[in-house]
Scaffold this motif. Structure first.
Motif, PDB file in Angstrom:
ATOM      1  N   ARG A   1       0.839  -1.200   0.000  1.00 19.92           N
ATOM      2  CA  ARG A   1       0.000   0.000   0.000  1.00 19.92           C
ATOM      3  C   ARG A   1       0.873   1.248   0.000  1.00 19.92           C
ATOM      4  NH1 ARG A   1      -4.607   1.323   4.484  1.00 19.92           N
ATOM      5  NH2 ARG A   1      -2.764   1.831   5.734  1.00 19.92           N
ATOM      6  N   GLY A   2       1.995   1.182   0.707  1.00 21.24           N
ATOM      7  CA  GLY A   2       2.930   2.299   0.667  1.00 21.24           C
ATOM      8  C   GLY A   2       3.396   2.585  -0.746  1.00 21.24           C
ATOM      9  N   GLY A   3       3.616   1.519  -1.531  1.00 23.50           N
ATOM     10  CA  GLY A   3       4.022   1.707  -2.916  1.00 23.50           C
ATOM     11  C   GLY A   3       2.973   2.419  -3.750  1.00 23.50           C
ATOM     12  N   LEU A   4       1.699   2.124  -3.487  1.00 22.88           N
ATOM     13  CA  LEU A   4       0.630   2.843  -4.192  1.00 22.88           C
ATOM     14  C   LEU A   4       0.634   4.320  -3.835  1.00 22.88           C
ATOM     15  CD1 LEU A   4      -2.570   0.582  -4.163  1.00 22.88           C
ATOM     16  CD2 LEU A   4      -0.951   0.980  -6.018  1.00 22.88           C
ATOM     17  N   TYR A   5       0.862   4.598  -2.551  1.00 25.22           N
ATOM     18  CA  TYR A   5       0.912   6.007  -2.132  1.00 25.22           C
ATOM     19  C   TYR A   5       2.069   6.737  -2.820  1.00 25.22           C
ATOM     20  CZ  TYR A   5      -2.504   5.211   1.637  1.00 25.22           C
ATOM     21  OH  TYR A   5      -3.634   4.922   2.360  1.00 25.22           O
ATOM     22  N   VAL A   6       3.210   6.054  -2.978  1.00 21.31           N
ATOM     23  CA  VAL A   6       4.349   6.673  -3.667  1.00 21.31           C
ATOM     24  C   VAL A   6       3.969   7.010  -5.102  1.00 21.31           C
ATOM     25  CG1 VAL A   6       6.633   6.209  -4.624  1.00 21.31           C
ATOM     26  CG2 VAL A   6       6.169   5.682  -2.230  1.00 21.31           C
ATOM     27  N   LYS A   7       3.311   6.078  -5.789  1.00 27.34           N
ATOM     28  CA  LYS A   7       2.902   6.334  -7.178  1.00 27.34           C
ATOM     29  C   LYS A   7       1.967   7.526  -7.278  1.00 27.34           C
ATOM     30  CE  LYS A   7       3.402   1.573  -8.826  1.00 27.34           C
ATOM     31  NZ  LYS A   7       2.697   0.372  -9.358  1.00 27.34           N
TER      32      LYS A   7
ATOM     33  N   GLY B   1       2.154  10.060  -5.332  1.00 23.15           N
ATOM     34  CA  GLY B   1       2.843  11.236  -4.815  1.00 23.15           C
ATOM     35  C   GLY B   1       2.500  11.559  -3.379  1.00 23.15           C
ATOM     36  N   ASN B   2       1.823  10.640  -2.696  1.00 23.41           N
ATOM     37  CA  ASN B   2       1.443  10.853  -1.292  1.00 23.41           C
ATOM     38  C   ASN B   2       2.528  10.232  -0.412  1.00 23.41           C
ATOM     39  OD1 ASN B   2       0.203  11.193   1.171  1.00 23.41           O
ATOM     40  ND2 ASN B   2      -1.755  10.323   0.556  1.00 23.41           N
ATOM     41  N   TYR B   3       3.658  10.935  -0.327  1.00 24.04           N
ATOM     42  CA  TYR B   3       4.824  10.358   0.333  1.00 24.04           C
ATOM     43  C   TYR B   3       4.640  10.253   1.844  1.00 24.04           C
ATOM     44  CZ  TYR B   3       6.719  11.437  -4.245  1.00 24.04           C
ATOM     45  OH  TYR B   3       6.915  11.520  -5.599  1.00 24.04           O
ATOM     46  N   GLY B   4       3.895  11.165   2.431  1.00 22.04           N
ATOM     47  CA  GLY B   4       3.660  11.083   3.871  1.00 22.04           C
ATOM     48  C   GLY B   4       2.907   9.824   4.253  1.00 22.04           C
ATOM     49  N   ALA B   5       1.847   9.499   3.501  1.00 14.97           N
ATOM     50  CA  ALA B   5       1.088   8.281   3.768  1.00 14.97           C
ATOM     51  C   ALA B   5       1.944   7.044   3.515  1.00 14.97           C
ATOM     52  CB  ALA B   5      -0.169   8.238   2.905  1.00 14.97           C
ATOM     53  N   ALA B   6       2.785   7.113   2.481  1.00 16.33           N
ATOM     54  CA  ALA B   6       3.676   5.990   2.188  1.00 16.33           C
ATOM     55  C   ALA B   6       4.640   5.756   3.349  1.00 16.33           C
ATOM     56  CB  ALA B   6       4.456   6.260   0.909  1.00 16.33           C
ATOM     57  N   ILE B   7       5.227   6.822   3.844  1.00 18.72           N
ATOM     58  CA  ILE B   7       6.167   6.698   4.967  1.00 18.72           C
ATOM     59  C   ILE B   7       5.469   6.107   6.181  1.00 18.72           C
ATOM     60  CG2 ILE B   7       7.501   8.057   6.635  1.00 18.72           C
ATOM     61  CD1 ILE B   7       8.211   9.908   4.203  1.00 18.72           C
ATOM     62  N   ASP B   8       4.224   6.506   6.421  1.00 15.61           N
ATOM     63  CA  ASP B   8       3.464   5.953   7.555  1.00 15.61           C
ATOM     64  C   ASP B   8       3.296   4.446   7.417  1.00 15.61           C
ATOM     65  OD1 ASP B   8       3.216   8.428   8.737  1.00 15.61           O
ATOM     66  OD2 ASP B   8       1.186   8.793   7.996  1.00 15.61           O
ATOM     67  N   ASP B   9       2.971   3.986   6.200  1.00 19.23           N
ATOM     68  CA  ASP B   9       2.769   2.548   5.997  1.00 19.23           C
ATOM     69  C   ASP B   9       4.078   1.774   6.124  1.00 19.23           C
ATOM     70  OD1 ASP B   9       0.068   2.337   5.848  1.00 19.23           O
ATOM     71  OD2 ASP B   9      -0.052   2.026   3.688  1.00 19.23           O
ATOM     72  N   TYR B  10       5.152   2.318   5.567  1.00 24.03           N
ATOM     73  CA  TYR B  10       6.442   1.642   5.705  1.00 24.03           C
ATOM     74  C   TYR B  10       6.849   1.571   7.184  1.00 24.03           C
ATOM     75  CZ  TYR B  10       6.852   2.374   0.644  1.00 24.03           C
ATOM     76  OH  TYR B  10       6.634   2.372  -0.712  1.00 24.03           O
ATOM     77  N   THR B  11       6.520   2.623   7.914  1.00 25.85           N
ATOM     78  CA  THR B  11       6.840   2.632   9.347  1.00 25.85           C
ATOM     79  C   THR B  11       6.055   1.558  10.079  1.00 25.85           C
ATOM     80  OG1 THR B  11       7.360   5.003   9.267  1.00 25.85           O
ATOM     81  CG2 THR B  11       6.851   4.054  11.435  1.00 25.85           C
ATOM     82  N   ARG B  12       4.786   1.366   9.705  1.00 28.54           N
ATOM     83  CA  ARG B  12       3.984   0.308  10.329  1.00 28.54           C
ATOM     84  C   ARG B  12       4.600  -1.065  10.047  1.00 28.54           C
ATOM     85  NH1 ARG B  12      -0.309   3.664   8.158  1.00 28.54           N
ATOM     86  NH2 ARG B  12      -1.410   4.720   9.872  1.00 28.54           N
ATOM     87  N   ALA B  13       5.052  -1.265   8.824  1.00 26.85           N
ATOM     88  CA  ALA B  13       5.699  -2.538   8.496  1.00 26.85           C
ATOM     89  C   ALA B  13       6.954  -2.735   9.339  1.00 26.85           C
ATOM     90  CB  ALA B  13       6.047  -2.583   7.007  1.00 26.85           C
ATOM     91  N   LEU B  14       7.708  -1.661   9.549  1.00 27.12           N
ATOM     92  CA  LEU B  14       8.945  -1.762  10.319  1.00 27.12           C
ATOM     93  C   LEU B  14       8.679  -1.940  11.811  1.00 27.12           C
ATOM     94  CD1 LEU B  14      10.955   0.879   8.325  1.00 27.12           C
ATOM     95  CD2 LEU B  14      11.528  -1.543   8.540  1.00 27.12           C
ATOM     96  N   GLN B  15       7.539  -1.484  12.280  1.00 32.13           N
ATOM     97  CA  GLN B  15       7.179  -1.748  13.669  1.00 32.13           C
ATOM     98  C   GLN B  15       6.940  -3.242  13.884  1.00 32.13           C
ATOM     99  OE1 GLN B  15       3.839   0.916  14.007  1.00 32.13           O
ATOM    100  NE2 GLN B  15       5.085   2.622  14.774  1.00 32.13           N
ATOM    101  N   LEU B  16       6.451  -3.919  12.838  1.00 32.72           N
ATOM    102  CA  LEU B  16       6.256  -5.365  12.910  1.00 32.72           C
ATOM    103  C   LEU B  16       7.574  -6.107  12.751  1.00 32.72           C
ATOM    104  CD1 LEU B  16       3.054  -5.592  10.694  1.00 32.72           C
ATOM    105  CD2 LEU B  16       3.158  -6.011  13.162  1.00 32.72           C
TER     106      LEU B  16
END
Length: 375
Positions: free
Chosen positions: A230-236, A238-253
């Motif tokens: 989903r972060g990748g979709l946000y990057v496409k 241009g919603n980089y803030g939402a993408a960073i949030d999703d990548y951060t959630r993955a890294l919390q796991l």
């Protein structure tokens, strides 16, 4: 005694797996494709959902077999006793005996949906998928509203063959019959994930864990994949803030998730936060020193803050690990151009162009770069 809807551990874990191709946002123009398939393991498990009207007449294996082998009993009772024994063996992961008992039950009562359902579960756990499908369909034919677990089996096997819509449809049937069937929510979530419907997938995974917290550990990798995708979709978008949030959630796991580290670093690059980008790429490299995209992307970060020697070192390493990345050659060409090494810059720009498909719009920039260093 009611016979609970039982799932072999193999089935419980198998339905949590997902089969799809994932896309890495490795750098500006490269696409890395990786296969992710959930593993299937054997462990004892059962659903909390109970059958509505299948009632056992025995509690222990010895009692069940005594009744089953007593020809003074009715065929229906003997069949039920064999089915009960089959479920006891499934619970003990003795799948061959379980299948045998269900088959004996069907010899006594050819219309026993209970026996077909149990045998389908045992066959699935053994990897006899075609048999499992046939028995699951027979169960649904005999009692369409009585055995939600067979829809779980049908859905899981449909997805195994790439029919994600069928998987979702079967899981919908299972959920309609058993609204608290946690594994069916997990299975449907994987169907949505395979169709890139990430919001729906996450909602189902959350529901599955809420209903059955012990599924959380088995679903962890699936959650990671969903957040990264989903972060990748946000990057496409241009919603980089939402993408960073999703990548951060993955890294919390999983703090060592290389994809999440690399892709979050890439998103930070897009926002101009090169310090955080470099930190993420460095962690990715520490986790896997052979991962070329992190070197390539960190090289770009270093170039952006004019640390060209470090950029060149990273880009050299990236090319050593993967000499087919057009964008890595292009970025290294930019480093050489910034250092007025036009001969090396021209060679890298030309190599980048040679690796770029004819219909790629990035060729325009490459051609311009080539002309700029020919002067």
């Amino acid at each position: 005694m009611r016979v609970p809807m039982q799932l072999s551990g193999f089935l419980c874990c198998a339905l949590l797996g997902v089969q799809l191709a994932t896309t890495s946002h490795a750098d500006a123009s490269d696409v890395q494709t990786t296969g992710y398939t959930g593993t299937q393991q054997s462990a004892s498990a059962r659903s909390a959902t109970a059958r509505n009207d299948d009632t056992s007449i025995c509690k222990s294996l010895s009692t069940c077999l005594t009744i089953a082998q007593d020809d003074r009993q009715t065929n229906a009772d003997r069949s039920l006793a064999y089915s009960s024994a089959g479920y006891i063996k499934i619970d003990g992961n003795e799948l061959d005996l379980a299948e045998e008992y269900f088959s004996r039950a069907l010899e006594l009562d050819a219309k026993s949906a209970l026996a077909y359902a149990g045998r389908s579960d045992a066959e699935f756990a053994k990897g006899d998928y075609e048999k499992a499908i046939a028995d699951a369909k027979k169960t649904a034919e005999l009692k369409p509203d009585g055995h939600p677990e067979v829809y779980l089996i049908l859905g899981t096997l449909a997805d195994r063959n790439g029919d994600h819509e069928a998987r979702i449809g079967y899981m919908n049937k299972a959920i309609a019959l058993a609204p608290d069937f946690a594994e069916a929510y997990a299975g449907r979530g994987n169907g949505y994930l395979a169709e890139s419907k990430y919001d729906l997938a996450l909602a189902d995974f959350d529901k599955a864990v809420a209903l059955k917290p012990e599924l959380s550990a088995m679903l962890q990798q699936t959650f990671e994949v969903t957040y990264v995708e989903r972060g990748g979709l946000y990057v496409k978008d241009g919603n980089y803030g939402a993408a960073i949030d999703d990548y951060t959630r993955a890294l919390q796991l999983n703090p060592s998730n290389i994809r999440a580290l690399n892709d979050r670093g890439d998103a930070y690059n897009m926002t101009g936060d090169f310090g955080r980008a470099i930190a993420d790429f460095t962690k990715a490299i520490e986790s896997d020193p052979s991962y070329p995209y992190a070197y390539s992307n960190r090289g770009l970060s270093y170039l952006k803050i004019s640390r060209t020697d470090q950029a060149l070192s990273d880009l050299d390493k990236a090319i050593e690990l993967n000499d087919q990345s057009n964008s890595t050659y292009f970025v290294r060409g930019e480093v050489y151009r910034s250092k007025s090494n036009f001969k090396s810059a021209l060679a890298d720009f030309q190599k980048a162009l040679a690796l770029t498909p004819a219909d790629d719009p990035g060729r325009t920039n490459m051609l311009s770069a080539i002309e700029s260093v020919k002067r």
